[in-house]
Design a protein around this motif. Structure first.
Motif, mmCIF file in Angstrom:
data_model
loop_
_atom_site.group_PDB
_atom_site.id
_atom_site.type_symbol
_atom_site.label_atom_id
_atom_site.label_comp_id
_atom_site.label_asym_id
_atom_site.label_seq_id
_atom_site.Cartn_x
_atom_site.Cartn_y
_atom_site.Cartn_z
ATOM 1 N N THR A 1 41.622 41.643 41.265
ATOM 2 C CA THR A 1 40.534 42.171 42.099
ATOM 3 C C THR A 1 39.183 41.893 41.447
ATOM 4 O O THR A 1 39.024 42.071 40.231
ATOM 5 C CB THR A 1 40.686 43.686 42.308
ATOM 6 O OG1 THR A 1 41.941 43.960 42.936
ATOM 7 C CG2 THR A 1 39.570 44.235 43.185
ATOM 8 N N TYR A 2 38.227 41.478 42.257
ATOM 9 C CA TYR A 2 36.844 41.284 41.812
ATOM 10 C C TYR A 2 35.929 42.127 42.695
ATOM 11 O O TYR A 2 36.076 42.135 43.931
ATOM 12 C CB TYR A 2 36.452 39.812 41.914
ATOM 13 C CG TYR A 2 34.963 39.555 41.785
ATOM 14 C CD1 TYR A 2 34.310 39.724 40.555
ATOM 15 C CD2 TYR A 2 34.206 39.164 42.891
ATOM 16 C CE1 TYR A 2 32.942 39.492 40.439
ATOM 17 C CE2 TYR A 2 32.842 38.925 42.773
ATOM 18 C CZ TYR A 2 32.217 39.104 41.546
ATOM 19 O OH TYR A 2 30.872 38.887 41.432
ATOM 20 N N CYS A 3 34.985 42.827 42.095
ATOM 21 C CA CYS A 3 34.089 43.705 42.841
ATOM 22 C C CYS A 3 32.633 43.414 42.506
ATOM 23 O O CYS A 3 32.304 43.071 41.358
ATOM 24 C CB CYS A 3 34.389 45.177 42.525
ATOM 25 S SG CYS A 3 36.071 45.671 42.924
ATOM 26 N N SER A 4 31.768 43.587 43.496
ATOM 27 C CA SER A 4 30.326 43.404 43.296
ATOM 28 C C SER A 4 29.576 44.256 44.308
ATOM 29 O O SER A 4 30.171 44.764 45.270
ATOM 30 C CB SER A 4 29.936 41.927 43.449
ATOM 31 O OG SER A 4 30.244 41.474 44.766
ATOM 32 N N SER B 1 45.553 47.384 42.119
ATOM 33 C CA SER B 1 44.523 47.095 41.115
ATOM 34 C C SER B 1 43.104 47.373 41.606
ATOM 35 O O SER B 1 42.168 47.426 40.808
ATOM 36 C CB SER B 1 44.624 45.625 40.697
ATOM 37 O OG SER B 1 44.376 44.772 41.814
ATOM 38 N N GLU B 2 42.933 47.554 42.901
ATOM 39 C CA GLU B 2 41.593 47.552 43.486
ATOM 40 C C GLU B 2 40.695 48.718 43.052
ATOM 41 O O GLU B 2 39.484 48.558 42.869
ATOM 42 C CB GLU B 2 41.686 47.556 45.024
ATOM 43 C CG GLU B 2 42.162 46.268 45.639
ATOM 44 C CD GLU B 2 43.669 46.114 45.657
ATOM 45 O OE1 GLU B 2 44.170 45.095 46.135
ATOM 46 O OE2 GLU B 2 44.356 47.047 45.180
ATOM 47 N N MET B 3 41.261 49.906 42.886
ATOM 48 C CA MET B 3 40.418 51.091 42.682
ATOM 49 C C MET B 3 39.642 51.066 41.375
ATOM 50 O O MET B 3 38.529 51.583 41.300
ATOM 51 C CB MET B 3 41.275 52.366 42.698
ATOM 52 C CG MET B 3 41.817 52.747 44.058
ATOM 53 S SD MET B 3 43.074 51.610 44.626
ATOM 54 C CE MET B 3 44.234 51.660 43.292
ATOM 55 N N TYR B 4 40.209 50.465 40.336
ATOM 56 C CA TYR B 4 39.626 50.586 38.994
ATOM 57 C C TYR B 4 38.383 49.724 38.816
ATOM 58 O O TYR B 4 37.340 50.236 38.368
ATOM 59 C CB TYR B 4 40.716 50.330 37.960
ATOM 60 C CG TYR B 4 41.945 51.155 38.299
ATOM 61 C CD1 TYR B 4 41.892 52.551 38.264
ATOM 62 C CD2 TYR B 4 43.129 50.566 38.748
ATOM 63 C CE1 TYR B 4 42.978 53.325 38.631
ATOM 64 C CE2 TYR B 4 44.220 51.331 39.120
ATOM 65 C CZ TYR B 4 44.148 52.710 39.067
ATOM 66 O OH TYR B 4 45.219 53.479 39.445
ATOM 67 N N PRO B 5 38.403 48.433 39.146
ATOM 68 C CA PRO B 5 37.135 47.686 39.110
ATOM 69 C C PRO B 5 36.155 48.183 40.172
ATOM 70 O O PRO B 5 34.938 48.129 39.963
ATOM 71 C CB PRO B 5 37.560 46.236 39.361
ATOM 72 C CG PRO B 5 38.886 46.326 40.026
ATOM 73 C CD PRO B 5 39.540 47.554 39.487
ATOM 74 N N ALA B 6 36.671 48.670 41.301
ATOM 75 C CA ALA B 6 35.793 49.225 42.332
ATOM 76 C C ALA B 6 35.019 50.422 41.790
ATOM 77 O O ALA B 6 33.810 50.565 42.023
ATOM 78 C CB ALA B 6 36.610 49.633 43.559
ATOM 79 N N PHE B 7 35.697 51.272 41.047
ATOM 80 C CA PHE B 7 35.065 52.448 40.450
ATOM 81 C C PHE B 7 34.011 52.021 39.429
ATOM 82 O O PHE B 7 32.894 52.568 39.391
ATOM 83 C CB PHE B 7 36.135 53.317 39.796
ATOM 84 C CG PHE B 7 35.636 54.647 39.283
ATOM 85 C CD1 PHE B 7 35.261 55.647 40.167
ATOM 86 C CD2 PHE B 7 35.560 54.905 37.922
ATOM 87 C CE1 PHE B 7 34.811 56.882 39.710
ATOM 88 C CE2 PHE B 7 35.117 56.129 37.454
ATOM 89 C CZ PHE B 7 34.738 57.117 38.348
#
Length: 365
Positions: A208-211, A264-270
């Motif tokens: 997951t990559y978040c920005s 996996s999404e919640m942790y980099p999102a946070f």
């Protein structure tokens, strides 16, 4: 008829056959924060104290988050990729002081380099209050040890769930006089089958990559099978409006149902929501095995009654399903053992009952 029976090249055909970058990590910039998590070594415990002071001083560490950064009395959610309202109980917090299986999340660490993050993880000191664990799903129902004793646990759909009984779902449906017909049958077969939990082990791990975009929205690029469900789940987990979340998926390197939950999404999102900086998380192959979303372990007992000629007259089926520490897809996957099999037979009577139970093992999906 210009389209029917004609050959058309897929839009990504040449990318695939020439090995061009099309997967999540191929699209991620190099200058983003790297996110990893500290996992519990205990099956059931309360985090009494956690010291991140030394770890936070490691050069290139951006942030460390623990249960103290999440409202422990806040509304829980489910990570199951299901239509709203989800049948799966709301039993998750993004970071919970109560860890419920070996591999459960204790802390989130974000840094500029993998070396820094790994060093910081090793320097976090945690003191646990160890609790008895429920490890055998055959003894989970009405066990004095509760996997989810908290009052904030909630089931939004009437699936027979009761956290005070370690019960994620329960139902009995029947038609006709099953016991009477079984007693009349020439042949009655009574067998119990045990299916173990099975990990899908797809080629691409959870990535997951978040920005944050120009409008202040949380943008998520992830290897997921559930783009729109993922949006709702992340918003619920972070307690932010759904309008502030956008999820995009590239081609994924296999999922087979494992990526039908948010893993996996919640942790980099946070991390990105808190720091406003881009971040990514890539599960190791080990993490994919010990902390993702395997198939539910089940024990299925079938009593089948038939005539001497082989005509099936009645089926009585009971399934005990192990959802693990959390209830993702627990109320629905169990139906595959009965709802999808019994209608294949023209019987005079049938009964299908099931219990889906919580245990202190990796959550299924």
């Amino acid at each position: 008829m210009k389209i029917v029976n004609q050959s058309y090249r897929k839009k990504d055909a040449m990318q695939l056959v020439t090995g061009q970058p099309v997967y999540t990590d191929d699209l991620v910039p190099n200058d983003c924060l790297l996110v990893k998590v500290l996992r519990s070594p205990h099956a059931n415990a309360i985090v009494e104290s956690i010291n991140t002071a030394i770890a936070a001083k490691v050069p290139d560490i951006e942030a460390i988050y623990t249960w103290e950064d999440v409202d422990q009395d806040g509304e829980r959610c489910t990570y199951a990729g299901q239509t709203y309202p989800e049948p799966s109980p709301y039993d998750r917090l993004l970071l919970d002081r109560h860890v419920r299986f070996v591999g459960d999340i204790v802390a989130i660490v974000a840094g500029k380099t993998e070396k820094a993050v790994d060093k910081a993880l090793s320097l976090i000191k945690v003191k646990y209050q160890l609790l008895d664990a429920v490890l055998d799903f055959r003894t989970a129902l009405d066990n004095p040890v509760l996997v989810h004793p908290e009052d904030t646990w909630k089931a939004h759909c009437p699936v027979g769930a009761d956290n005070k009984r370690n019960l994620c779902a329960h139902e009995v449906i029947e038609d006709g006089e099953v016991d009477k017909i079984l007693a009349e049958c020439d042949v009655v077969i009574d067998q119990t089958t045990h299916t173990k939990a099975v990990q899908q082990d797809m080629m691409e791990p959870f990535v997951t990559y978040c920005s944050i975009d120009t409008y202040g929205r949380l943008n998520i690029l992830s290897s997921t099978q559930i783009v729109f469900h993922c949006r709702r789940i992340i918003a619920n987990a972070l307690h932010i409006p759904k309008t502030m979340v956008r999820v995009v998926k590239p081609r994924i390197g296999g999922g087979f149902g494992a990526k039908q939950s948010c893993v996996s999404e919640m942790y980099p999102a946070f991390v990105t929501w808190k720091t406003k900086k881009p971040s990514k998380m890539i599960f190791s192959r080990y993490e994919c095995h010990i902390a993702s979303s395997p198939r539910h372990e089940m024990e299925v007992r079938v009593r089948l009654g038939a005539t001497k000629e082989g005509k099936i007259r009645a089926i009585d089926l009971y399934t005990l399903s192990n959802t693990g520490a959390y209830g993702e897809h627990g109320p629905t996957t169990v139906g595959l053992s009965g709802h999808k099999s019994i209608p294949l037979y023209r019987t005079e009577a049938f009964r299908f009952g099931f219990d889906v139970v919580y245990t202190n093992l990796q959550a299924a999906g």
